[in-house]
Design an enzyme around this catalytic site. Structure first.
Site, PDB file in Angstrom:
ATOM      1  N   MET A 126      39.766  57.837  31.606  1.00 31.17           N
ATOM      2  CA  MET A 126      38.977  58.574  32.592  1.00 31.17           C
ATOM      3  C   MET A 126      39.845  59.066  33.745  1.00 31.17           C
ATOM      4  O   MET A 126      39.827  60.241  34.099  1.00 31.17           O
ATOM      5  CB  MET A 126      37.858  57.685  33.140  1.00 31.17           C
ATOM      6  CG  MET A 126      36.795  57.325  32.137  1.00 31.17           C
ATOM      7  SD  MET A 126      35.432  56.379  32.866  1.00 31.17           S
ATOM      8  CE  MET A 126      36.139  54.727  32.868  1.00 31.17           C
ATOM      9  N   SER A 133      38.914  57.768  42.105  1.00 26.76           N
ATOM     10  CA  SER A 133      37.507  57.489  41.825  1.00 26.76           C
ATOM     11  C   SER A 133      36.678  58.747  41.645  1.00 26.76           C
ATOM     12  O   SER A 133      35.518  58.678  41.215  1.00 26.76           O
ATOM     13  CB  SER A 133      36.905  56.650  42.966  1.00 26.76           C
ATOM     14  OG  SER A 133      37.557  55.398  43.071  1.00 26.76           O
ATOM     15  N   THR A 161      44.511  51.331  30.625  1.00 26.88           N
ATOM     16  CA  THR A 161      44.727  49.979  30.115  1.00 26.88           C
ATOM     17  C   THR A 161      44.584  49.965  28.599  1.00 26.88           C
ATOM     18  O   THR A 161      43.604  50.476  28.058  1.00 26.88           O
ATOM     19  CB  THR A 161      43.717  49.004  30.739  1.00 26.88           C
ATOM     20  OG1 THR A 161      43.843  49.046  32.162  1.00 26.88           O
ATOM     21  CG2 THR A 161      43.956  47.590  30.248  1.00 26.88           C
ATOM     22  N   PRO A 246      27.431  49.262  35.207  1.00 23.30           N
ATOM     23  CA  PRO A 246      27.006  47.905  35.587  1.00 23.30           C
ATOM     24  C   PRO A 246      27.676  46.805  34.766  1.00 23.30           C
ATOM     25  O   PRO A 246      28.109  45.792  35.322  1.00 23.30           O
ATOM     26  CB  PRO A 246      25.481  47.942  35.352  1.00 23.30           C
ATOM     27  CG  PRO A 246      25.113  49.367  35.611  1.00 23.30           C
ATOM     28  CD  PRO A 246      26.262  50.156  35.033  1.00 23.30           C
ATOM     29  N   GLU A 248      30.575  47.022  33.169  1.00 23.12           N
ATOM     30  CA  GLU A 248      31.988  46.992  33.530  1.00 23.12           C
ATOM     31  C   GLU A 248      32.200  46.211  34.822  1.00 23.12           C
ATOM     32  O   GLU A 248      33.107  45.377  34.923  1.00 23.12           O
ATOM     33  CB  GLU A 248      32.522  48.416  33.682  1.00 23.12           C
ATOM     34  CG  GLU A 248      33.991  48.484  34.083  1.00 23.12           C
ATOM     35  CD  GLU A 248      34.507  49.897  34.241  1.00 23.12           C
ATOM     36  OE1 GLU A 248      35.648  50.055  34.697  1.00 23.12           O
ATOM     37  OE2 GLU A 248      33.761  50.850  33.904  1.00 23.12           O
ATOM     38  N   GLN A 285      44.465  15.956  55.826  1.00 23.99           N
ATOM     39  CA  GLN A 285      43.119  16.446  56.081  1.00 23.99           C
ATOM     40  C   GLN A 285      43.018  17.961  55.904  1.00 23.99           C
ATOM     41  O   GLN A 285      42.028  18.461  55.370  1.00 23.99           O
ATOM     42  CB  GLN A 285      42.686  16.074  57.502  1.00 23.99           C
ATOM     43  CG  GLN A 285      41.231  16.430  57.795  1.00 23.99           C
ATOM     44  CD  GLN A 285      40.826  16.109  59.217  1.00 23.99           C
ATOM     45  OE1 GLN A 285      41.403  16.655  60.155  1.00 23.99           O
ATOM     46  NE2 GLN A 285      39.855  15.213  59.377  1.00 23.99           N
ATOM     47  N   GLN A 342      48.657  29.340  49.200  1.00 25.28           N
ATOM     48  CA  GLN A 342      49.235  28.770  50.418  1.00 25.28           C
ATOM     49  C   GLN A 342      49.459  27.265  50.286  1.00 25.28           C
ATOM     50  O   GLN A 342      50.466  26.727  50.771  1.00 25.28           O
ATOM     51  CB  GLN A 342      48.315  29.061  51.607  1.00 25.28           C
ATOM     52  CG  GLN A 342      48.883  28.664  52.965  1.00 25.28           C
ATOM     53  CD  GLN A 342      49.997  29.594  53.438  1.00 25.28           C
ATOM     54  OE1 GLN A 342      50.147  30.694  52.908  1.00 25.28           O
ATOM     55  NE2 GLN A 342      50.782  29.135  54.390  1.00 25.28           N
ATOM     56  N   THR A 371      36.341  50.971  43.648  1.00 25.21           N
ATOM     57  CA  THR A 371      36.911  50.191  44.755  1.00 25.21           C
ATOM     58  C   THR A 371      35.817  49.480  45.546  1.00 25.21           C
ATOM     59  O   THR A 371      34.627  49.809  45.448  1.00 25.21           O
ATOM     60  CB  THR A 371      37.681  51.111  45.715  1.00 25.21           C
ATOM     61  OG1 THR A 371      36.743  52.035  46.308  1.00 25.21           O
ATOM     62  CG2 THR A 371      38.778  51.878  44.993  1.00 25.21           C
TER      63      THR A 371
END
Length: 385
Positions: A126, A133, A161, A246, A248, A285, A342, A371
């Site tokens: 596409m 987009s 892809t 939807p 996807e 902690q 982290q 997006t």
């Protein structure tokens, strides 16, 4: 809280997938990452396992399941192991719905059996350079020949892809120019044989993450595509694409949840084993509080994803519902994975650790399939804003 979205059948399937990943994927995955994709014959193994035929009707060699939950199980198990099946998710989650809904009986007889076996891998094209987009702005054209037997396809696509290994690509192209009243009209879907003269795979794109999934540029120079390989009616592709969005977006939301869940597990294991100042990192902690926050957010994502999954199986998932699930899941998963990285300290930045690969792989969730900004626009519109 007890999770109720999956049945005993789903859990039995989960164990089959988990065993397959351990035997056929995990030992080879580093090689696939370096190569940029799995070997082509791996997809035939997925076909033999039945992965490609879950939702294909029995008369074409599939299992005839109507539920998307089996796909969700696969997504969760891949994230749990920190691996992927290459571009096969596009084959089943994106391309198959179009073939099932819009292909003629002759096309189904021709395409679905090799689709199920893995002898015919598919991708969908596409996006074009410079359009992003804005699918209505595509410039790839397909002109009908004078005798009406074939289209002549010209143009280029990017970010495809599975494009490097595909045997057939669902190419969106303009068969008529847009009108001022309707920019979205005049687009059709052609199921293009990648062995056709004039069809070319360009650069295999070097991505931030998802290194075991091939993503390529495609170009078409006077490619002849038989009219019998057009999917659905001429000029209605935008409507067709909207119909599948939807699912996807739900698939992306499920993937984001699965990646976040895996990141939490990786972080828990790491902080229990890693010793700093004479005691495990898990004893501090701050570590406990960070992981507690991650768990609370993960529970919320799971609830959203499971509710959306149930709605999709009931054929009640609206475009706005899917956009909301994708937005919340991908944005929250991004925060969770970042926190888990982290906790690994410097090792979290090393690609040998799965949390580093998850961090890179998950970033695209907020971009592809629409997006986060597009999701917010859809949600706001559904609110009457």
């Amino acid at each position: 809280m007890r999770r109720t979205v999956f049945s005993e059948d789903h859990e039995a399937f989960r164990q089959t997938i988990r065993d397959f990943i351990a035997a056929e994927v995990a030992p080879h995955f580093d090689q696939w990452r370096q190569a940029g994709h799995p070997p082509r014959d791996f997809y035939k193994k997925l076909g033999e396992l039945g992965v490609f035929g879950i939702e294909v009707p029995e008369e074409y060699g599939g299992a005839g399941e109507k539920s998307f939950k089996f796909n969700a199980v696969i997504t969760e198990e891949l994230a749990r192991a920190g691996v992927s099946f290459g571009g096969s998710s596009v084959h089943t989650a994106l391309c198959l719905p179009y073939l099932l809904k819009y292909a003629t009986e002759e096309q189904k007889q021709r395409w679905l059996p090799p689709f199920v076996s893995g002898d015919m891998m598919t991708a969908i094209a596409m996006t074009e350079p410079g359009t992003g987009s804005d699918l209505a702005g595509m410039r790839t054209t397909a002109k009908l020949s004078e005798d009406g037997t074939h289209y002549v396809l010209n143009g280029a696509k990017t970010f495809i892809t599975g494009g490097a290994l595909a045997d057939r690509v669902l190419v969106c192209a303009r068969t008529a120019p847009p009108s001022p009243e309707d920019r979205r009209g005049g687009i059709s879907i052609l199921v293009v044989d990648t062995k056709s003269e004039g069809y070319a795979v360009g650069r295999k794109l070097e991505k931030l993450g998802q290194h075991a999934t091939d993503t390529a540029e495609l170009s078409f120079t006077d490619v002849h595509v038989p009219v019998t390989d057009r999917l659905g009616e001429e000029g209605r592709a935008f409507e067709y694409l909207t119909h599948n969005l939807p699912q996807e977006r739900l698939g992306i939301a499920i993937g984001a949840y699965a990646q976040a869940a895996a990141a939490v597990d990786f972080a828990k294991d790491y902080v229990r084993e890693r010793t700093v100042f004479g005691k495990p990192v898990a004893h501090f902690q701050n570590t406990k509080f960070v992981l507690a926050d991650c768990k609370a957010e993960l529970d919320a994502v799971q609830a959203v994803v499971d509710r959306a999954l149930e709605a999709h199986d009931a054929r009640e998932l609206t475009p706005a519902d899917a956009a909301s699930a994708k937005l919340f899941s991908t944005e929250t998963a991004g925060r969770i994975i970042d926190k888990c990285l982290q906790l690994h300290g410097g090792y979290g930045y090393m690609m040998e650790y799965p949390v580093a690969r998850l961090y890179a792989d998950a970033r695209v969730n907020r971009i592809y399939g629409g997006t986060s900004e597009v999701m917010r626009t859809i949600i706001a519109k559904s609110m009457g804003l």
